[in-house]
Design an enzyme around this catalytic site. Structure first.
Site: not given
Ligand SMILES: Nc1nc2c(c(=O)[nH]1)N[C@@H](CN(C=O)c1ccc(C(=O)N[C@@H](CCC(=O)O)C(=O)O)cc1)CN2
Ligand SMILES: NCC(=O)N[C@@H]1O[C@H](COP(=O)([O-])[O-])[C@@H](O)[C@H]1O
Length: 188
Positions: A12, A14, A104, A174
């Protein structure tokens, strides 16, 4: 006064920076924190800051409109994903058009999609011997990392950088830019 809901799954940091940015602000406040991981650090931040928190339950999140109702009843104006690791389902995306954003830790469209989160991103970037990385702040649609880009900021990768040192460079970007973009979106 605009109401911000932050979705997170981890530490958390961010979320904390966004809370700090709007402390004593007349523009907006973080009025709710939602997290899908029991015991995640972001819950401690919510408690410390006196911000209501919600533990997201998987079945309800993906198969009901319950969280849409919660967010609408809270009068949420902007949903900020900050390290949220589940895909936001289509019903929630459609209920909040152009009102959900994500950060991201790479320069999309490279290094995005399923499996690309946290350290996995930085490891892939270092392994590919990229000479730069950065952050992408974008709108959220039904796909992972596919929404319209709002901002990208870059950092240089030096030969001695590791995934850990790169993560540190990315986190600085970020923490600088996400609060500013949130404010810009809520004041336009
Ligand atoms: N509808 C959308 N939902 C989310 C987005 C988005 O663009 N559209 N962004 C993500 C954040 N993210 C990248 O920025 C991201 C987060 C997680 C994954 C991922 O592969 N997750 C795994 C599960 C991981 C877990 O449960 O610990 C999975 O889906 O198998 C990819 C990208 C947030 N939501
Ligand atoms: N693809 C999604 C992803 O990788 N998100 C990343 O998770 C971290 C959360 O940090 P935080 O919990 O310290 O804010 C951040 O670095 C954010 O960019």
């Amino acid at each position: 006064m605009k109401n911000i809901a932050i979705f997170a799954s981890g530490t958390g940091s961010n979320a904390q920076k966004i809370i700090d940015h709007f402390r004593n602000s007349a523009i907006a406040r973080v009025s709710m924190i939602l997290c899908n991981k029991p015991g995640a650090g972001v819950f401690q931040i919510a408690e410390k800051e006196g911000i209501p928190s919600v533990l997201i339950e998987k079945e309800s999140f993906f198969h009901t409109d319950n969280y849409i109702t919660i967010l609408k009843e809270a009068g949420i104006d902007l949903i900020v994903l900050a390290g949220f690791l589940w895909k936001v389902p289509a019903n929630l995306v459609q209920a909040f058009p152009d009102t959900i954003i994500n950060i991201h830790p790479a320069l999309l469209p490279k290094y995005g999609g399923k499996g690309m989160y946290g350290h996995f991103v930085h490891e892939a970037v270092i392994t590919a011997r990229e000479t730069e990385s950065g952050i992408t702040i974008h709108y959220v649609n039904e796909k992972y990392d596919d929404g319209a880009t709002i901002l990208q900021e870059r950092c240089i990768i030096t030969p001695d950088d590791t995934p850990l040192t790169l993560a540190g460079k990315i986190q600085l970007l970020e923490h600088k830019w996400y609060p500013l973009i949130v404010e810009r979106l809520l004041t336009k």
